[in-house]
Design a protein around this motif. Structure first.
Motif, short mmCIF file in Angstrom:
data_model
loop_
_atom_site.label_atom_id
_atom_site.label_comp_id
_atom_site.label_asym_id
_atom_site.label_seq_id
_atom_site.Cartn_x
_atom_site.Cartn_y
_atom_site.Cartn_z
N GLN A 83 22.51 42.65 9.48
CA GLN A 83 22.14 43.50 8.35
C GLN A 83 21.96 42.64 7.11
OE1 GLN A 83 25.72 45.99 8.91
NE2 GLN A 83 24.29 47.70 8.77
N SER A 84 20.80 42.76 6.48
CA SER A 84 20.55 42.08 5.21
C SER A 84 20.05 43.14 4.23
CB SER A 84 19.51 40.97 5.40
OG SER A 84 18.22 41.51 5.49
N PRO A 85 19.85 42.76 2.98
CA PRO A 85 19.35 43.75 2.01
C PRO A 85 17.98 44.30 2.36
CG PRO A 85 20.23 41.83 0.87
CD PRO A 85 20.21 41.50 2.33
N THR A 86 17.20 43.56 3.17
CA THR A 86 15.83 43.98 3.44
C THR A 86 15.58 44.53 4.85
OG1 THR A 86 15.24 41.73 4.08
CG2 THR A 86 14.89 42.36 1.76
N HIS A 87 16.48 44.26 5.79
CA HIS A 87 16.24 44.73 7.15
C HIS A 87 17.51 44.75 8.00
CE1 HIS A 87 16.24 40.41 7.98
NE2 HIS A 87 16.46 40.73 9.24
N THR A 88 17.39 45.41 9.13
CA THR A 88 18.43 45.40 10.15
C THR A 88 17.77 45.04 11.47
OG1 THR A 88 19.72 47.10 9.03
CG2 THR A 88 20.16 46.77 11.36
#
Length: 175
Positions: free
Chosen positions: A43-48
């Motif tokens: 999980q990152s701020p822009t995608h999973t």
């Protein structure tokens, strides 16, 4: 394949660190068929991103399924070239693997809970919870839940991984 063998060594190394003097939950030396099922969620701020892998010790095949936010699932299968077996030597309990000691990890002494050994490792990068149990006279199972903390503000990902490895004794090691 190399990643899987590293996983085996790491899992058994973590197990040895968790057990202190209790070796009932470690497989004895011998030749083992290895089956692995694992899942990873990033999980990152822009995608999973989610990935699930199955490694079949009987055929040696590896199948992977991927899923990304808003994307279609994908699957990849790598055919095996026959059974995957590995030789496991004696495991010295009580010592934290060198790679973890360098990372500053600390291991708790394993505790027996509902017929399995459970230990927690805390590290500067996250944590691991390890479950070890003997399934039957020839089979041992190790489950590792690993959380690597990310910094969402800095844009780095948080990783959650769960791996279940089954080792089935098929004989003695040669040489």
């Amino acid at each position: 394949m190399k990643r899987i063998l590293i996983g085996i060594a790491v899992g058994l190394g973590f197990a040895g660190a968790a057990l202190a003097a209790d070796t009932r939950y470690l497989p004895p030396p011998g030749l083992y068929k290895v089956d692995i099922v694992g899942g990873l969620k990033v999980q990152s701020p822009t995608h999973t991103l989610e990935r699930n892998d199955t490694y079949d010790g009987a055929s040696g095949s590896i199948s992977s399924e991927y899923k990304r936010d808003g994307g279609s699932p994908a699957k990849n299968v790598i055919p095996g070239a026959g059974p995957h077996r590995t030789c496991i030597g004696p495991t010295a309990p009580g010592a934290l693997p060198k790679g973890l000691a360098i990372d500053g990890c600390k291991a708790t002494k394993g505790q027996v809970v509902n017929g399995e050994m459970v230990a927690l490792h805390t590290c500067p990068w996250g944590s691991m919870k390890i479950h070890l149990r003997q399934v039957d006279a020839k089979t041992w199972q190790t489950s590792v839940e690993r959380v690597q903390n990310g910094n969402m503000e800095a844009g780095t990902a948080r990783n959650e991984q769960k791996t279940v490895m089954r080792l089935t004794r098929v004989g003695d090691c040669k040489g």
